[in-house]
Write a protein that holds these residues in place. Structure first.
Motif, PDB file in Angstrom:
ATOM      1  N   CYS A  59       0.822  -1.202   0.000  1.00  0.00           N
ATOM      2  CA  CYS A  59       0.000   0.000   0.000  1.00  0.00           C
ATOM      3  C   CYS A  59       0.863   1.263   0.000  1.00  0.00           C
ATOM      4  O   CYS A  59       2.001   1.256   0.452  1.00  0.00           O
ATOM      5  N   ASP A 116       0.403   3.706   1.856  1.00  0.00           N
ATOM      6  CA  ASP A 116       0.312   4.317   3.189  1.00  0.00           C
ATOM      7  C   ASP A 116       1.656   4.928   3.621  1.00  0.00           C
ATOM      8  O   ASP A 116       2.697   4.269   3.542  1.00  0.00           O
ATOM      9  N   GLY A 118      -4.208   0.677  -1.188  1.00  0.00           N
ATOM     10  CA  GLY A 118      -4.860  -0.571  -0.820  1.00  0.00           C
ATOM     11  C   GLY A 118      -4.264  -1.832  -1.434  1.00  0.00           C
ATOM     12  O   GLY A 118      -4.893  -2.883  -1.407  1.00  0.00           O
ATOM     13  N   HIS A 122      -1.812  -4.238   5.077  1.00  0.00           N
ATOM     14  CA  HIS A 122      -1.492  -3.753   6.420  1.00  0.00           C
ATOM     15  C   HIS A 122      -2.770  -3.473   7.201  1.00  0.00           C
ATOM     16  O   HIS A 122      -3.829  -3.210   6.617  1.00  0.00           O
ATOM     17  N   CYS A 132      -5.852  -0.039   7.126  1.00  0.00           N
ATOM     18  CA  CYS A 132      -5.703   0.523   5.776  1.00  0.00           C
ATOM     19  C   CYS A 132      -6.876   1.454   5.464  1.00  0.00           C
ATOM     20  O   CYS A 132      -8.039   1.090   5.645  1.00  0.00           O
ATOM     21  N   GLY A 133      -6.565   2.634   4.994  1.00  0.00           N
ATOM     22  CA  GLY A 133      -7.595   3.619   4.669  1.00  0.00           C
ATOM     23  C   GLY A 133      -8.537   3.177   3.563  1.00  0.00           C
ATOM     24  O   GLY A 133      -9.658   3.672   3.454  1.00  0.00           O
TER      25      GLY A 133
END
Ligand SMILES: [Zn+2]
Length: 156
Positions: free
Chosen positions: A22, A24, A49, A77, A80-81
């Motif tokens: 991801c 992130d 994602g 992870h 995750c958003g």
């Protein structure tokens, strides 16, 4: 001369590994450290994602056929958003900013909507394993990293 031969040996990943993870911000430096990856060890493909899109597959094809990658790891992870991201909310924001979100027939699918980080990794592993462009001798594994502790769990 094959495409692979035109690429310097130093560009080929020493561990013959491609990692899909991801974008992130908390994974920057953190993931390579926790996976024990040094500069030159692996190809790292990132998106929101760690969704297996056509572009990820394109990068994997290059990694496999030109850069001698033999192993693929999808690393999701926690927290995750993209898990449970409100696609409708994104659509509304786009409209507010003068953008038409109907540029693609299925915006939700285009956004790579997912509900659960682990299921998303497992789905990605299946997708890669069954993709016609990916040879069967390439190993594909699915991992999860805890965004706080860095603990890595093997899902498949
Ligand atoms: Zn994420």
């Amino acid at each position: 001369m094959s495409i692979g031969e035109t690429i310097g040996a130093e560009a080929k990943p020493k561990k013959k590994l491609a990692v899909i993870t991801c974008m992130d911000t908390r994974l920057v430096n953190f993931l390579p450290e926790k996976m024990g990856l040094e500069r030159g060890d692996a190809k790292v493909i990132k998106n929101a994602g760690n969704i297996i899109t056509d572009d990820v597959l394109r990068s994997l094809v290059v990694a496999i056929y030109c850069l001698d990658v033999e192993k693929i790891a999808i690393v999701g992870h926690t927290d995750c958003g993209m898990a449970g991201a409100d696609i409708e909310e994104i659509r509304k924001e786009m409209i507010k900013r003068g953008v038409n979100p109907y540029f693609t027939p299925d915006f939700e699918a285009w956004m790579g909507k997912m509900d659960n980080e682990e299921e998303n990794v497992l789905k990605g592993v299946e997708l890669i394993k069954n993709h016609p462009a990916i040879p069967k001798d390439v190993e594909v594994e699915g991992l999860m990293i805890d965004i706080n502790t860095g603990e890595i769990k093997k899902l498949i």
